[in-house]
Structure formats: C-alpha cells, structure tokens
Design a protein around this motif. Structure first.
Motif, PDB file in Angstrom:
ATOM      1  N   ILE A  74     -13.273 -65.003  -5.811  1.00  0.00           N
ATOM      2  CA  ILE A  74     -13.666 -64.956  -4.268  1.00  0.00           C
ATOM      3  C   ILE A  74     -14.709 -63.734  -3.823  1.00  0.00           C
ATOM      4  CG2 ILE A  74     -12.715 -64.599  -2.120  1.00  0.00           C
ATOM      5  CD1 ILE A  74     -10.108 -66.019  -3.162  1.00  0.00           C
ATOM      6  N   PHE A  75     -15.527 -64.273  -3.656  1.00  0.00           N
ATOM      7  CA  PHE A  75     -16.765 -63.065  -3.411  1.00  0.00           C
ATOM      8  C   PHE A  75     -16.326 -62.399  -2.280  1.00  0.00           C
ATOM      9  CE2 PHE A  75     -19.154 -66.625  -5.227  1.00  0.00           C
ATOM     10  CZ  PHE A  75     -19.866 -66.089  -6.350  1.00  0.00           C
ATOM     11  N   LYS A  76     -16.517 -61.163  -2.501  1.00  0.00           N
ATOM     12  CA  LYS A  76     -16.034 -59.893  -1.475  1.00  0.00           C
ATOM     13  C   LYS A  76     -17.166 -59.251  -0.752  1.00  0.00           C
ATOM     14  CE  LYS A  76     -12.441 -57.420  -2.379  1.00  0.00           C
ATOM     15  NZ  LYS A  76     -11.250 -56.598  -3.182  1.00  0.00           N
ATOM     16  N   GLU A  77     -18.249 -58.970  -1.545  1.00  0.00           N
ATOM     17  CA  GLU A  77     -19.407 -58.309  -1.081  1.00  0.00           C
ATOM     18  C   GLU A  77     -20.580 -58.615  -1.843  1.00  0.00           C
ATOM     19  OE1 GLU A  77     -21.401 -53.775  -1.435  1.00  0.00           O
ATOM     20  OE2 GLU A  77     -19.110 -53.968  -1.749  1.00  0.00           O
ATOM     21  N   ILE A  78     -21.678 -59.008  -1.100  1.00  0.00           N
ATOM     22  CA  ILE A  78     -22.887 -59.355  -1.727  1.00  0.00           C
ATOM     23  C   ILE A  78     -23.908 -58.834  -0.882  1.00  0.00           C
ATOM     24  CG2 ILE A  78     -24.363 -61.416  -1.895  1.00  0.00           C
ATOM     25  CD1 ILE A  78     -22.033 -63.534  -1.584  1.00  0.00           C
ATOM     26  N   THR A  79     -24.602 -58.001  -1.673  1.00  0.00           N
ATOM     27  CA  THR A  79     -25.863 -57.043  -1.235  1.00  0.00           C
ATOM     28  C   THR A  79     -26.947 -57.448  -2.437  1.00  0.00           C
ATOM     29  OG1 THR A  79     -24.127 -55.500  -0.739  1.00  0.00           O
ATOM     30  CG2 THR A  79     -26.509 -54.729  -0.648  1.00  0.00           C
ATOM     31  N   PRO A  80     -27.843 -58.147  -2.132  1.00  0.00           N
ATOM     32  CA  PRO A  80     -28.969 -58.572  -2.845  1.00  0.00           C
ATOM     33  C   PRO A  80     -29.813 -57.478  -2.851  1.00  0.00           C
ATOM     34  CG  PRO A  80     -28.597 -60.460  -1.343  1.00  0.00           C
ATOM     35  CD  PRO A  80     -27.657 -59.126  -1.044  1.00  0.00           C
ATOM     36  N   PRO A  81     -30.570 -57.004  -4.203  1.00  0.00           N
ATOM     37  CA  PRO A  81     -30.432 -57.725  -5.223  1.00  0.00           C
ATOM     38  C   PRO A  81     -29.682 -56.368  -6.026  1.00  0.00           C
ATOM     39  CG  PRO A  81     -32.426 -56.613  -5.150  1.00  0.00           C
ATOM     40  CD  PRO A  81     -31.927 -56.331  -3.831  1.00  0.00           C
ATOM     41  N   SER A  82     -28.468 -55.868  -5.470  1.00  0.00           N
ATOM     42  CA  SER A  82     -28.157 -54.663  -6.164  1.00  0.00           C
ATOM     43  C   SER A  82     -26.617 -54.643  -6.274  1.00  0.00           C
ATOM     44  CB  SER A  82     -28.523 -53.389  -5.268  1.00  0.00           C
ATOM     45  OG  SER A  82     -28.083 -53.337  -3.946  1.00  0.00           O
ATOM     46  N   ARG A  83     -25.795 -55.585  -5.619  1.00  0.00           N
ATOM     47  CA  ARG A  83     -24.396 -55.207  -5.943  1.00  0.00           C
ATOM     48  C   ARG A  83     -23.842 -56.317  -5.523  1.00  0.00           C
ATOM     49  NH1 ARG A  83     -20.010 -51.848  -6.128  1.00  0.00           N
ATOM     50  NH2 ARG A  83     -18.429 -52.038  -4.739  1.00  0.00           N
ATOM     51  N   LEU A  84     -22.732 -56.891  -6.492  1.00  0.00           N
ATOM     52  CA  LEU A  84     -21.830 -58.089  -6.139  1.00  0.00           C
ATOM     53  C   LEU A  84     -20.426 -57.785  -6.441  1.00  0.00           C
ATOM     54  CD1 LEU A  84     -21.532 -61.129  -5.729  1.00  0.00           C
ATOM     55  CD2 LEU A  84     -22.101 -61.590  -8.076  1.00  0.00           C
ATOM     56  N   VAL A  85     -19.476 -57.919  -5.658  1.00  0.00           N
ATOM     57  CA  VAL A  85     -18.068 -57.903  -5.874  1.00  0.00           C
ATOM     58  C   VAL A  85     -17.308 -58.985  -5.608  1.00  0.00           C
ATOM     59  CG1 VAL A  85     -16.097 -56.386  -5.323  1.00  0.00           C
ATOM     60  CG2 VAL A  85     -18.450 -55.313  -4.866  1.00  0.00           C
ATOM     61  N   TYR A  86     -16.379 -59.297  -6.399  1.00  0.00           N
ATOM     62  CA  TYR A  86     -15.277 -60.101  -6.168  1.00  0.00           C
ATOM     63  C   TYR A  86     -14.084 -60.053  -6.805  1.00  0.00           C
ATOM     64  CZ  TYR A  86     -17.296 -61.505 -10.918  1.00  0.00           C
ATOM     65  OH  TYR A  86     -17.768 -61.393 -12.371  1.00  0.00           O
ATOM     66  N   ASP A  87     -13.242 -60.690  -6.322  1.00  0.00           N
ATOM     67  CA  ASP A  87     -11.832 -60.852  -7.088  1.00  0.00           C
ATOM     68  C   ASP A  87     -11.837 -62.015  -7.927  1.00  0.00           C
ATOM     69  OD1 ASP A  87     -10.654 -58.691  -5.762  1.00  0.00           O
ATOM     70  OD2 ASP A  87      -9.832 -60.012  -4.283  1.00  0.00           O
ATOM     71  N   HIS A  88     -11.325 -61.811  -9.127  1.00  0.00           N
ATOM     72  CA  HIS A  88     -11.564 -62.778 -10.285  1.00  0.00           C
ATOM     73  C   HIS A  88     -10.006 -63.096 -10.791  1.00  0.00           C
ATOM     74  CE1 HIS A  88     -12.778 -65.080 -13.458  1.00  0.00           C
ATOM     75  NE2 HIS A  88     -12.141 -64.622 -14.451  1.00  0.00           N
ATOM     76  N   GLY A  89      -9.689 -64.197 -10.834  1.00  0.00           N
ATOM     77  CA  GLY A  89      -8.404 -64.813 -11.461  1.00  0.00           C
ATOM     78  C   GLY A  89      -8.437 -66.036 -12.173  1.00  0.00           C
ATOM     79  N   ASP A  90      -7.029 -66.718 -12.181  1.00  0.00           N
ATOM     80  CA  ASP A  90      -7.133 -67.868 -12.636  1.00  0.00           C
ATOM     81  C   ASP A  90      -6.794 -69.109 -11.841  1.00  0.00           C
ATOM     82  OD1 ASP A  90      -4.666 -67.412 -12.496  1.00  0.00           O
ATOM     83  OD2 ASP A  90      -4.004 -67.098 -14.522  1.00  0.00           O
ATOM     84  N   GLY A  91      -6.597 -68.986 -10.433  1.00  0.00           N
ATOM     85  CA  GLY A  91      -6.120 -69.801  -9.465  1.00  0.00           C
ATOM     86  C   GLY A  91      -4.697 -69.560  -9.241  1.00  0.00           C
ATOM     87  N   GLU A  92      -4.145 -69.055 -10.054  1.00  0.00           N
ATOM     88  CA  GLU A  92      -2.806 -68.600  -9.670  1.00  0.00           C
ATOM     89  C   GLU A  92      -2.324 -67.205  -9.365  1.00  0.00           C
ATOM     90  OE1 GLU A  92      -0.023 -70.150 -12.696  1.00  0.00           O
ATOM     91  OE2 GLU A  92      -1.061 -71.891 -12.898  1.00  0.00           O
ATOM     92  N   ARG A  93      -3.138 -66.194  -9.808  1.00  0.00           N
ATOM     93  CA  ARG A  93      -3.318 -64.936  -9.475  1.00  0.00           C
ATOM     94  C   ARG A  93      -4.709 -64.216  -9.660  1.00  0.00           C
ATOM     95  NH1 ARG A  93      -1.682 -60.590 -13.824  1.00  0.00           N
ATOM     96  NH2 ARG A  93      -1.958 -61.828 -15.842  1.00  0.00           N
ATOM     97  N   ILE A  94      -4.678 -63.113  -9.092  1.00  0.00           N
ATOM     98  CA  ILE A  94      -5.867 -62.255  -9.402  1.00  0.00           C
ATOM     99  C   ILE A  94      -5.719 -61.307 -10.634  1.00  0.00           C
ATOM    100  CG2 ILE A  94      -7.527 -60.602  -8.329  1.00  0.00           C
ATOM    101  CD1 ILE A  94      -6.901 -61.758  -5.618  1.00  0.00           C
ATOM    102  N   TRP A  95      -6.728 -61.319 -11.410  1.00  0.00           N
ATOM    103  CA  TRP A  95      -6.553 -60.402 -12.608  1.00  0.00           C
ATOM    104  C   TRP A  95      -7.075 -59.188 -12.400  1.00  0.00           C
ATOM    105  CZ3 TRP A  95      -4.794 -62.095 -17.690  1.00  0.00           C
ATOM    106  CH2 TRP A  95      -4.211 -63.201 -17.546  1.00  0.00           C
TER     107      TRP A  95
END
Length: 152
Positions: A74-95
């Motif tokens: 799930i994308f949390k922050e998008i600042t082109p072209p320098s920064r990208l932040v997202y929560d990453h998991g498997d659909g059941e939990r965020i790793w």
C-alpha cells in the motif's frame, strides 16, 4: 545490503549511472517494474498496480521452483522522482515499511532502499529464511541491467 544501527532495519544502496527520472520510471510504471522486479530466477504474475497514495500493488512472485509468494503493498508516500514509501506484506500481514530514495550524484543516482521491520526478530527472519540480503543485491543488479538494455 547493510544492517543499520537500528536493529529493525535493512538498508541496500547502489549507485546507478542513470538519471533519477529514468530510474523512477523503471520503478513505478508497471510495464517496466514487472519485467525486472525480484531476485534472480523470480517472475511476477497476477500484477495489479494503483500507483497513488493509498493505492495497492499486488502480485504473485513466482520462484524458480514454482512456489508462489503473494505480495501486497500500500503506497504511503509518492514524491516523484525522489522518494517512494509503502507498507509491504503478503495480504494477511504487513512485513515491513519500505522506502526508496533516489539522490542525484556526479555519476548518476544513488538509490537507497530501506526496509523497517516491527522488530529485530522479524528482520532476522527474512534475512535467514528468505535470503533478503543476497536477494536484495540481485534485485538491484536486475534493475541496472534492465535500465541498460531497455531505457538508456
């Protein structure tokens, strides 16, 4: 890839001889990212990317032995072209929370990928069980090769 002083974090850096706008394009447009994303021998299937804050990126990463690994971000922050932040998991939990920064350098762009885990044990699990350090190195080598062959 190095472990920072923060025991919950993995950090991977690679200087790439390309403009950060080109790297950003390869990392954020599905027609590019899905052609190189992941360690050696892995491919992505069932890909869906809604590239906006709050949008989801889902795919199955398929290993060389055919094992499917569901991925859900799930994308949390998008600042082109320098920064990208997202929560990453498997659909059941965020790793982990992932952040990618692209910083211009004299020779191109310094790419820094950070993975911040809930605790040291979670970080150690992906290092030991899934080979996150070597996989991360392969991942960024594939990005550089893809850029050279397709976008440079």
């Amino acid at each position: 890839m190095t472990t920072s002083e923060n025991e919950r974090e993995l950090v991977l850096q690679r200087e790439l001889p390309f403009a950060r706008e080109l790297i950003w394009k390869a990392m954020t447009l599905p027609e590019h990212v899905n052609r190189w994303w992941g360690p050696d021998g892995f491919s992505n299937e069932k890909v869906s990317m809604d590239f906006r804050v709050g949008g989801e990126w889902t795919f199955d990463m398929v290993g060389p032995d055919g094992t499917r690994y569901p991925n859900h971000s799930i994308f949390k922050e998008i600042t082109p072209p320098s920064r990208l932040v997202y929560d990453h998991g498997d659909g059941e939990r965020i790793w982990f929370e992932a952040s990618i920064t692209l910083q211009e350098t004299a020779g191109g762009t310094l790419l820094t990928m950070r993975q911040l885990y809930p605790n040291k044990e979670s970080r150690d699990e992906v290092v030991e069980k899934y080979g996150a350090i070597e996989g991360g190195k392969q991942h960024l080598a594939k990005l550089e090769a893809y850029l050279k062959q397709n976008l440079a």
